[in-house]
Scaffold this motif. Structure first.
Motif, PDB file in Angstrom:
ATOM      1  N   GLN A 191      23.631 -76.287 -40.093  1.00 40.92           N
ATOM      2  CA  GLN A 191      22.174 -75.504 -39.646  1.00 40.92           C
ATOM      3  C   GLN A 191      21.417 -75.345 -40.883  1.00 40.92           C
ATOM      4  N   GLU A 192      21.809 -74.702 -41.970  1.00 37.31           N
ATOM      5  CA  GLU A 192      21.299 -74.365 -42.943  1.00 37.31           C
ATOM      6  C   GLU A 192      21.626 -75.179 -44.151  1.00 37.31           C
ATOM      7  N   GLY A 193      20.803 -75.356 -45.120  1.00 34.35           N
ATOM      8  CA  GLY A 193      21.405 -76.092 -46.490  1.00 34.35           C
ATOM      9  C   GLY A 193      21.533 -75.201 -47.518  1.00 34.35           C
ATOM     10  N   GLU A 194      22.107 -75.866 -48.654  1.00 30.96           N
ATOM     11  CA  GLU A 194      22.172 -75.281 -49.821  1.00 30.96           C
ATOM     12  C   GLU A 194      21.171 -75.137 -50.585  1.00 30.96           C
ATOM     13  N   SER A 195      20.879 -74.277 -51.690  1.00 29.40           N
ATOM     14  CA  SER A 195      19.677 -74.234 -52.416  1.00 29.40           C
ATOM     15  C   SER A 195      19.724 -75.337 -53.437  1.00 29.40           C
ATOM     16  N   HIS A 196      18.474 -75.722 -54.083  1.00 27.55           N
ATOM     17  CA  HIS A 196      18.336 -76.881 -54.600  1.00 27.55           C
ATOM     18  C   HIS A 196      17.885 -76.307 -56.307  1.00 27.55           C
ATOM     19  N   GLY A 197      18.332 -77.189 -57.317  1.00 27.77           N
ATOM     20  CA  GLY A 197      17.752 -76.966 -58.564  1.00 27.77           C
ATOM     21  C   GLY A 197      16.689 -77.720 -58.775  1.00 27.77           C
ATOM     22  N   GLU A 198      16.611 -78.416 -59.642  1.00 28.83           N
ATOM     23  CA  GLU A 198      15.486 -79.456 -60.085  1.00 28.83           C
ATOM     24  C   GLU A 198      15.463 -80.781 -59.524  1.00 28.83           C
ATOM     25  N   GLU A 199      16.328 -81.320 -58.411  1.00 33.27           N
ATOM     26  CA  GLU A 199      16.317 -82.372 -57.737  1.00 33.27           C
ATOM     27  C   GLU A 199      15.060 -82.734 -57.242  1.00 33.27           C
ATOM     28  N   VAL A 220      13.073 -84.875 -54.067  1.00 33.05           N
ATOM     29  CA  VAL A 220      13.520 -85.271 -52.756  1.00 33.05           C
ATOM     30  C   VAL A 220      14.208 -86.580 -52.690  1.00 33.05           C
ATOM     31  N   LEU A 221      13.996 -87.441 -53.365  1.00 37.78           N
ATOM     32  CA  LEU A 221      14.688 -88.812 -53.387  1.00 37.78           C
ATOM     33  C   LEU A 221      16.065 -88.574 -54.108  1.00 37.78           C
ATOM     34  N   GLU A 222      16.023 -87.588 -55.079  1.00 38.90           N
ATOM     35  CA  GLU A 222      17.306 -87.394 -55.675  1.00 38.90           C
ATOM     36  C   GLU A 222      18.292 -86.746 -54.840  1.00 38.90           C
ATOM     37  N   VAL A 223      17.762 -85.738 -53.759  1.00 38.51           N
ATOM     38  CA  VAL A 223      18.446 -85.388 -52.652  1.00 38.51           C
ATOM     39  C   VAL A 223      19.108 -86.430 -51.882  1.00 38.51           C
ATOM     40  N   ALA A 224      18.058 -87.246 -51.334  1.00 40.08           N
ATOM     41  CA  ALA A 224      18.494 -88.235 -50.486  1.00 40.08           C
ATOM     42  C   ALA A 224      19.510 -89.383 -50.834  1.00 40.08           C
ATOM     43  N   THR A 225      19.650 -89.510 -52.282  1.00 40.33           N
ATOM     44  CA  THR A 225      20.441 -90.484 -52.941  1.00 40.33           C
ATOM     45  C   THR A 225      21.562 -89.675 -53.390  1.00 40.33           C
ATOM     46  N   GLY A 226      21.539 -88.431 -53.627  1.00 35.09           N
ATOM     47  CA  GLY A 226      22.726 -87.599 -54.025  1.00 35.09           C
ATOM     48  C   GLY A 226      23.039 -87.941 -55.633  1.00 35.09           C
ATOM     49  N   ARG A 227      22.083 -88.447 -56.393  1.00 33.81           N
ATOM     50  CA  ARG A 227      22.412 -88.918 -57.671  1.00 33.81           C
ATOM     51  C   ARG A 227      22.477 -87.819 -58.657  1.00 33.81           C
ATOM     52  N   VAL A 228      21.576 -86.731 -58.397  1.00 33.16           N
ATOM     53  CA  VAL A 228      21.894 -85.496 -59.435  1.00 33.16           C
ATOM     54  C   VAL A 228      23.164 -84.708 -59.244  1.00 33.16           C
ATOM     55  N   GLU A 229      23.249 -84.192 -58.019  1.00 35.12           N
ATOM     56  CA  GLU A 229      24.365 -83.350 -57.574  1.00 35.12           C
ATOM     57  C   GLU A 229      25.508 -83.912 -56.898  1.00 35.12           C
ATOM     58  N   GLU A 230      25.317 -84.528 -55.932  1.00 37.46           N
ATOM     59  CA  GLU A 230      26.569 -85.266 -55.108  1.00 37.46           C
ATOM     60  C   GLU A 230      27.210 -86.287 -55.738  1.00 37.46           C
ATOM     61  N   VAL A 231      26.845 -87.061 -56.351  1.00 39.89           N
ATOM     62  CA  VAL A 231      27.350 -88.192 -57.041  1.00 39.89           C
ATOM     63  C   VAL A 231      28.342 -87.686 -57.886  1.00 39.89           C
ATOM     64  N   PRO A 232      27.921 -86.797 -59.151  1.00 37.81           N
ATOM     65  CA  PRO A 232      28.739 -86.351 -59.994  1.00 37.81           C
ATOM     66  C   PRO A 232      29.824 -85.384 -59.510  1.00 37.81           C
ATOM     67  N   ARG A 233      29.611 -84.690 -58.246  1.00 34.46           N
ATOM     68  CA  ARG A 233      30.584 -83.723 -57.652  1.00 34.46           C
ATOM     69  C   ARG A 233      31.695 -84.773 -57.233  1.00 34.46           C
ATOM     70  N   ALA A 270      12.511 -80.689 -54.855  1.00 37.00           N
ATOM     71  CA  ALA A 270      13.000 -80.071 -53.537  1.00 37.00           C
ATOM     72  C   ALA A 270      12.772 -78.703 -53.301  1.00 37.00           C
ATOM     73  N   ARG A 271      12.776 -77.883 -54.426  1.00 34.94           N
ATOM     74  CA  ARG A 271      12.866 -76.460 -54.359  1.00 34.94           C
ATOM     75  C   ARG A 271      11.484 -75.932 -54.190  1.00 34.94           C
ATOM     76  N   GLU A 272      10.402 -76.953 -54.153  1.00 35.31           N
ATOM     77  CA  GLU A 272       8.894 -76.485 -53.849  1.00 35.31           C
ATOM     78  C   GLU A 272       8.780 -76.785 -52.257  1.00 35.31           C
ATOM     79  N   MET A 273       9.675 -77.377 -51.640  1.00 35.09           N
ATOM     80  CA  MET A 273       9.643 -77.738 -50.333  1.00 35.09           C
ATOM     81  C   MET A 273      10.155 -76.460 -49.282  1.00 35.09           C
ATOM     82  N   SER A 274       9.829 -76.428 -47.927  1.00 35.32           N
ATOM     83  CA  SER A 274      10.549 -75.493 -47.424  1.00 35.32           C
ATOM     84  C   SER A 274      11.931 -75.986 -46.881  1.00 35.32           C
ATOM     85  N   GLY A 275      12.810 -75.076 -46.463  1.00 34.49           N
ATOM     86  CA  GLY A 275      14.139 -75.133 -46.286  1.00 34.49           C
ATOM     87  C   GLY A 275      14.346 -76.292 -45.435  1.00 34.49           C
TER      88      GLY A 275
END
Length: 536
Positions: free
Chosen positions: A71-79, A81-94, A150-155
């Motif tokens: 229901q609620e998402g995690e906070s984001h750094g400098e990603e 929107v497209l990087e959130v959707a592709t996971g290339r900054v945080e999800e792929v390295p994790r 992503a951090r500039e946008m609403s949750g």
């Protein structure tokens, strides 16, 4: 794909359910329903192996990839929107880090390794960016939003980007917890159509009955510490549940009559020597019976008598020549709009078209650059925004806040209404400053209902409400005699209330003097309606 056997879960000393068993197979579309606090999200956490059950087992096929939208998402750094959707900054390295850890531990044959590798491969696909952009557009993003932080946008918008990432990965089993909460009507319709044709299985929690009617083919209800399975969509579930209750009630009553007759015979003749053995036989017959539990009726929507607002003039409000812009972004130029007393109007249109801005102009909470806003005779405005905290006194309790809004109301009446909006027992004595966003939203709804204005402006009022509470709100608003303008992504709610549609797009407003189905008819059906909603 997923098999749950004899599951028991307790939380805070309270048993949520026990002996729960059901399965989800490939291609299944399943809704998990039950009142708030029944254990739906807790069950998700067990399926995801985030917590252990008190008893029972959860089995997943080793090759099954599971995707989860909370229901609620995690906070984001400098990603972006497209990087959130592709996971290339945080999800792929994790994922890559976890693969190395499992390889070092020699767990390359484990289910976790296979699932992690599948997710890693999905996000490293050559077409991942193309897929991500397609999902983001469907969920309401403009191409110009892709490179925004992503951090500039609403949750809510970040949640859409995370949902896009899930859909890009195409998990075998999608777990979605209230996926429509952060969507507007257009993006909800897009997601609805997408999930209808989704190749994997779906297990979702939702308060949107129309969405479930369109998407699911099974319903698992958590009720009275049991998980009961029904075949069909949500409407079919409601009908079958009622029929099941009537059958169980009839069986229970028949057995109680049988027990009473046997007991009466035993009591009457146990002291009669010639009939004593028969009397004992009747008592043993009672002992051998497999007792039928008295069924509990499903919770009905709470009905209460809403006070009627003071009567206003024939014209509730009029806008003339409104020019409205946010900086260089022009929203309206020369807008004219007249709202008549008693109209029930829903605003529809693409995201960013100006629907919420129009409500704010009508409410008088944002300044516009040019034009006139004229209130009708005796107009009393109530504005229910998406940001509700500012209207509450943080030092008052929930109960005090309601009684302050309607001093003529008895305390027991206020408690009854609060209970229907999920404020129970000691919760009514909580200070409003400690309430969650959803609780503040529900409390503001109660305040409007106990002291309604004659011009009610509501922006997504059903968000954070369960199905029964949405139904209670719908019933109250059906009896409301004032003027209503609202924005909602809940199609059932719209159908029940709206008698007029305003299509808002590119600074233009097109009225349709009928309800949502009339709007669909006039725009040529669902596909053309969607085109109308998105037309630039």
């Amino acid at each position: 794909m997923l098999t749950i056997r004899d599951l028991k879960i307790t939380l805070g000393g309270r048993t949520l359910f026990e002996n729960a068993s059901f399965g989800v197979n490939y291609g299944d579309r399943v809704a998990l329903v039950g009142p708030n606090g029944a254990g739906k999200t807790t069950l998700f956490s067990i399926i995801l192996k985030q917590r252990e059950p008190d008893n029972g087992t959860v089995e997943r096929d080793e090759w099954t990839m599971v995707g989860y939208l909370p229901q609620e998402g995690e906070s984001h750094g400098e990603e972006t929107v497209l990087e959130v959707a592709t996971g290339r900054v945080e999800e792929v390295p994790r994922l890559e880090k976890r693969l190395h850890e499992l390889e070092a531990a020699g767990d390359v044959a484990s289910a976790e390794y296979m699932e992690t590798h599948a997710k890693y491969d999905a996000l490293n696909d050559a077409q991942v960016e193309v897929k991500a952009k397609r999902m983001l557009r469907g969920l309401g993003y403009r191409d110009s939003d892709f490179d925004r932080k992503a951090r500039e946008m609403s949750g809510g918008w970040v949640m859409r980007a995370r949902l896009a990432r899930l859909l890009v990965m195409e998990p075998d089993l999608l777990l979605l917890d209230e996926p429509t909460n952060h969507l507007d009507l257009l993006s909800l319709l897009w997601l609805q159509d997408y999930l209808k044709n989704y190749s994997g299985a779906l297990l979702l929690i939702s308060h949107d009955r129309q969405f479930m009617d369109e998407v699911v083919g099974q319903v698992h209800e958590i009720s009275e510490k049991k998980v009961i399975t029904y075949t069909g969509n949500y409407s079919a579930f409601l009908q079958e549940r009622e029929e099941r209750y009537e059958r169980q009630l009839a069986a229970y009553k028949n057995q109680q009559k049988e027990i009473a007759a046997l007991q009466e015979f035993a009591d009457r003749f146990r002291s009669v020597q010639s009939k004593a053995s028969q009397a004992m036989s009747k008592l043993k017959q009672i002992e051998r019976l497999e007792l039928i539990e008295k069924p509990v009726a499903a919770r009905k929507p709470f009905r209460f008598q809403i006070p009627q607002p003071p009567r206003g003039g024939q014209r509730a409000i009029r806008l003339e020549g409104i020019h409205m812009a946010y900086g260089d972004h022009k929203v309206y130029s020369g807008l004219d709009l007249s709202v008549e007393r008693g109209e029930r109007t829903v605003l529809v249109g693409p995201n960013g078209a100006g629907k919420s801005t129009l409500l704010k102009i009508l409410a008088g909470v944002v300044p516009f650059q040019k034009g006139d806003r004229n209130l009708g005779h005796n107009a009393k405005i109530g504005y229910f925004s998406q940001h509700r905290a500012d209207t509450l006194d943080g030092q008052r309790t929930v109960l005090e806040e309601v009684l302050a809004s309607a001093p003529q109301m008895r305390e027991d009446e206020a408690r009854g209404i609060l209970g229907s909006f999920m404020f129970r027992k000691d919760e009514i004595f909580k200070k409003t400053e400690v309430l969650s966003g959803g609780e503040k939203s529900r409390l503001n709804l109660v305040k409007f209902l106990v002291d309604p204005p004659n011009l009610l402006l509501m922006d997504e009022p059903t968000t954070h409400l369960d199905i029964q509470t949405v139904e209670s709100l719908t019933l109250a608003l059906e009896r409301y005699e004032g003027t209503l303008l609202f924005i909602s992504h809940d199609v059932h709610f719209i159908r029940q209330l709206a008698t007029k549609v305003l299509h808002v797009n590119s600074g233009q407003i097109t009225p349709y003097s009928g309800g949502y189905d009339y709007f669909l008819e006039k725009t040529g059906g669902m596909e053309d309606a969607r085109a109308a909603l998105t037309a630039a």
